[in-house]
Scaffold this active site. Structure first.
Site, PDB file in Angstrom:
ATOM      1  N   LYS A 118       0.853  -1.180   0.000  1.00  0.00           N
ATOM      2  CA  LYS A 118       0.000   0.000   0.000  1.00  0.00           C
ATOM      3  C   LYS A 118       0.891   1.232   0.000  1.00  0.00           C
ATOM      4  O   LYS A 118       0.860   2.061   0.913  1.00  0.00           O
ATOM      5  CB  LYS A 118      -0.956  -0.041   1.205  1.00  0.00           C
ATOM      6  CG  LYS A 118      -1.974  -1.152   1.123  1.00  0.00           C
ATOM      7  CD  LYS A 118      -2.958  -0.975  -0.047  1.00  0.00           C
ATOM      8  CE  LYS A 118      -2.977  -2.154  -1.001  1.00  0.00           C
ATOM      9  NZ  LYS A 118      -3.864  -1.967  -2.181  1.00  0.00           N
TER      10      LYS A 118
ATOM     11  N   ASP B  73      -8.249  -0.433  -4.385  1.00  0.00           N
ATOM     12  CA  ASP B  73      -7.005   0.197  -4.846  1.00  0.00           C
ATOM     13  C   ASP B  73      -7.230   1.126  -6.033  1.00  0.00           C
ATOM     14  O   ASP B  73      -6.752   2.262  -6.051  1.00  0.00           O
ATOM     15  CB  ASP B  73      -5.990  -0.881  -5.225  1.00  0.00           C
ATOM     16  CG  ASP B  73      -4.628  -0.278  -5.545  1.00  0.00           C
ATOM     17  OD1 ASP B  73      -4.400   0.049  -6.722  1.00  0.00           O
ATOM     18  OD2 ASP B  73      -3.848  -0.067  -4.610  1.00  0.00           O
TER      19      ASP B  73
ATOM     20  N   GLU C 286      -6.683   5.239  -5.400  1.00  0.00           N
ATOM     21  CA  GLU C 286      -5.679   6.051  -6.115  1.00  0.00           C
ATOM     22  C   GLU C 286      -6.342   7.167  -6.909  1.00  0.00           C
ATOM     23  O   GLU C 286      -5.747   8.215  -7.135  1.00  0.00           O
ATOM     24  CB  GLU C 286      -4.820   5.177  -7.019  1.00  0.00           C
ATOM     25  CG  GLU C 286      -5.553   4.493  -8.147  1.00  0.00           C
ATOM     26  CD  GLU C 286      -4.840   3.253  -8.668  1.00  0.00           C
ATOM     27  OE1 GLU C 286      -3.948   2.730  -7.980  1.00  0.00           O
ATOM     28  OE2 GLU C 286      -5.161   2.808  -9.789  1.00  0.00           O
TER      29      GLU C 286
HETATM   30  C1  LIG Z   1       1.189   3.156  -5.204  1.00  0.00           C
HETATM   31  C2  LIG Z   1      -0.115   2.489  -5.208  1.00  0.00           C
HETATM   32  O1  LIG Z   1      -0.534   1.859  -4.245  1.00  0.00           O
HETATM   33  C3  LIG Z   1      -1.055   2.734  -6.312  1.00  0.00           C
HETATM   34  C4  LIG Z   1      -1.376   4.200  -6.229  1.00  0.00           C
HETATM   35  O2  LIG Z   1      -2.191   1.935  -6.096  1.00  0.00           O
HETATM   36  C5  LIG Z   1      -0.512   2.420  -7.671  1.00  0.00           C
HETATM   37  O3  LIG Z   1       0.570   2.939  -7.997  1.00  0.00           O
HETATM   38  O4  LIG Z   1      -1.182   1.654  -8.385  1.00  0.00           O
HETATM   39 MG   LIG Z   2      -2.328   1.063  -4.320  1.00  0.00          MG
HETATM   40 MG   LIG Z   3      -2.919   0.959  -7.744  1.00  0.00          MG
END
Ligand SMILES: CC(=O)[C@](C)(O)C(=O)O
Ligand SMILES: [Mg+2]
Ligand SMILES: [Mg+2]
Ligand SMILES: NC(=O)C1=CN([C@@H]2O[C@H](COP(=O)(O)OP(=O)(O)OC[C@H]3O[C@@H](n4cnc5c(N)ncnc54)[C@H](OP(=O)(O)O)[C@@H]3O)[C@@H](O)[C@H]2O)C=CC1
Length: 515
Positions: free
Chosen positions: A181, A244, A248
């Site tokens: 994460k 996720d 983001e």
């Molecule tokens: C760094 C991370 O956890 C993200 C934002 O989910 C991604 O880069 O995909």
């Molecule tokens: Mg992420």
């Molecule tokens: Mg991500």
């Protein structure tokens, strides 16, 4: 808008887990209990047992995660004396080949090779190419895998894609996920800091999607501990990809970008100089607000304000919560319906004609460079209006995830810990592009799509409401003050050492320790 204390759906069905190698512990997050595994370098002697049967790990790709994961795995397995070879697999003609060689991977030592050849020789394939590429190449990847090999993912995107086209993983294959994460560079940086402060690192969620061998759980736990995860919490691939891809686009990248751009313009309309407007917006978030959250929790930001500033915070919070939540719910629906996964895949197909553009060319970030050069770390303002907007958006993100049934560990890591431990320090260090563009292609493109939506809705709805004298929503503020998430944040913060990521400033040899 009558705030509700949300009607949480039953938590995403976690399978529950036990380990034959690592100690598990039960933690209380608000009104729920979860099982986690604490990490630390002291557990490295257990890695050979967790990786039993694994002789070769193929790390495929060299974007943001692979450099960090490959080096952390290599260092951790070397430290515990495990005779396991970590090999980087790249596509023919990859521009990353030399970068992998620069940090010690080489063809001569069979630790660098063509991706499908490396896949065919690996017992654990850690698939760290872009999600769009995974969606394009998954059939060839599955075919290249040797019988009995395990597929390791760091994001559930591929399952989301397979779901949407009615396909599945091969049934005879272990499929596990360890999902840091935090962005790749911070996974490596905090791992290195973990050599001085045991347990420093980026938390990871883990999931066991298919366990044919009966060893999948401990292999996943061993992988995450070898990465330096302070603690690992259980998820499922579906719960992970939804939270996720949503997170983001929300407070982690898209929303914080939109918030800063909208406030930077608003403060100048109100008479501030460009430099002061940047200080009261971006610097206030990355140099003050997130530092308080990182060590004392979200509510401490509000509690630290005097009475007059509390009223300003409440005004901004009351006006911003619902507009932010409206966009966040739209993002969640776009992700969980499969639309956003299709968007990312289609974007990947356009890349050769339309490469991803830069996002730090605007006046905001040019002024930001100047402010950073003259920065006095000890005297960065905490603007109460900025705090109200940022915290309202963070709380709205948390409420949508809880209402959609995600467990507190996933909600807090995806909405709070990742922002303060991994992402905002990079924005503080060198601006929004340095943060966003060190993330995945999936995040890079999604943040660019949704940041303008937050900018627009806050300008059009939230700030106009404030200017028209909208009243403070006492119930919303009460919901915030007594929210169950504050205890969960406190618990999560206790589970990792309060180490501040340290980034070297390019303009000086002095190491800036970003709080
Ligand atoms: C760094 C991370 O956890 C993200 C934002 O989910 C991604 O880069 O995909
Ligand atoms: Mg992420
Ligand atoms: Mg991500
Ligand atoms: N970025 C992050 O911090 C995080 C990422 N993840 C997940 O980790 C995985 C990897 O993401 P990330 O490290 O960001 O990488 P990116 O999303 O930035 O993808 C870049 C990598 O994909 C490779 N690639 C792109 N197209 C192809 C192709 N057609 N064939 C072969 N390789 C290709 C590139 O190869 P080349 O080097 O040759 O150009 C490069 O190594 C994703 O599932 C992501 O969601 C999970 C947690 C955090």
């Amino acid at each position: 808008f009558a705030p509700s204390a949300f009607t949480a759906k039953p938590t995403t069905a976690l399978q529950g887990f036990s380990s034959k190698v690592f100690e598990t512990q039960e933690v209380s997050f608000a009104d729920t209990k979860e099982t986690i595994v604490k990490g630390g370098r002291d557990l490295f002697p257990l890695l050979p047992k967790a990786f039993e049967g694994i002789e070769r790990i193929g790390v495929i790709g060299w974007g943001s995660q692979a450099p960090a994961q490959a080096q952390n795995l290599k260092d951790s397995l070397a430290e515990c004396g495990a005779d396991i070879k970590v090999t980087i697999g790249l596509r023919e003609g990859s521009s990353s080949w030399e970068q992998a060689k620069e940090v010690g991977f080489s063809e001569d030592e069979e630790t660098l090779g063509e991706m499908f050849d490396v896949i065919s020789k690996s017992d654990l394939v850690v698939l760290l190419i872009s999600d769009a590429a995974q969606a394009k190449l998954y059939k060839e990847i599955f075919e290249a895998m040797k019988p009995g090999a395990t597929l390791g993912l760091s994001h559930g995107f591929l399952l989301g894609h397979l779901d949407s086209i009615g396909e599945k993983f091969p049934e005879d294959m272990d499929v596990i996920a360890v999902c840091p994460k935090g962005m790749g560079p911070s996974v490596r940086r905090l791992y290195e800091q973990g050599k001085e402060v045991n347990g420093a690192g980026i938390n990871s969620s883990f999931g066991v999607h298919q366990d044919v061998s009966g060893k999948a759980t401990d292999l996943a736990l061993g992988w995450g501990i070898a990465l330096g995860s302070p603690f690992m919490f259980e998820t499922t691939l579906r719960s992970e990809y939804k939270s996720d891809i949503y997170g983001e686009r929300g407070i982690l990248l898209g929303a914080v970008h939109g918030i800063v751009e909208s406030l930077y313009r608003r403060y100048q309309r109100q008479g501030m100089s460009p430099e002061q407007a940047f200080l009261e917006s971006s610097e206030s978030i990355t140099g003050n607000i997130v530092k308080i959250i990182s060590t004392q929790g979200i509510k401490a930001v509000y509690d630290s304000l005097n009475d007059e500033d509390k009223v300003t915070f409440q005004t901004a919070y009351s006006a911003s919560y619902k507009p932010a939540k409206e966009i966040l719910q739209e993002i969640y629906d776009e992700v969980s319906s499969g639309n956003e996964i299709r968007t990312v895949i289609m974007h990947g197909a356009r890349l050769d004609r339309y490469p991803v553009g830069k996002i730090d060319g605007t006046d905001t970030w040019k002024v930001g460079e100047k402010v950073r050069a003259e920065r006095d770390e000890e005297n960065i303002p905490l603007n109460p209006f900025t705090a109200g907007v940022y915290v309202a958006t963070m709380m709205a993100q948390i409420d949508v995830l809880l209402e959609e049934g995600h467990p507190y560990s996933e909600v807090v890591n995806e909405s709070v810990i990742e922002a303060v431990d991994s992402l905002c320090p990079y924005m503080h260090y060198r601006g929004v592009a340095f943060m966003v563009d060190n993330c995945s292609f999936t995040a890079k493109t999604g943040s660019r799509k949704w940041a303008p939506r937050f900018d627009y809705i806050l300008d059009q709805l939230a700030y106009t409401a404030v200017d028209n004298g909208a009243a403070i929503n006492e119930e919303l503020i009460a919901d915030f003050e007594k929210h169950t998430v504050h205890q969960a944040v406190e618990e999560c913060c206790k589970l990792r050492p309060a180490v501040d990521i340290s980034l070297f400033a390019e303009t000086s040899t002095k190491e800036i320790v970003i709080q």
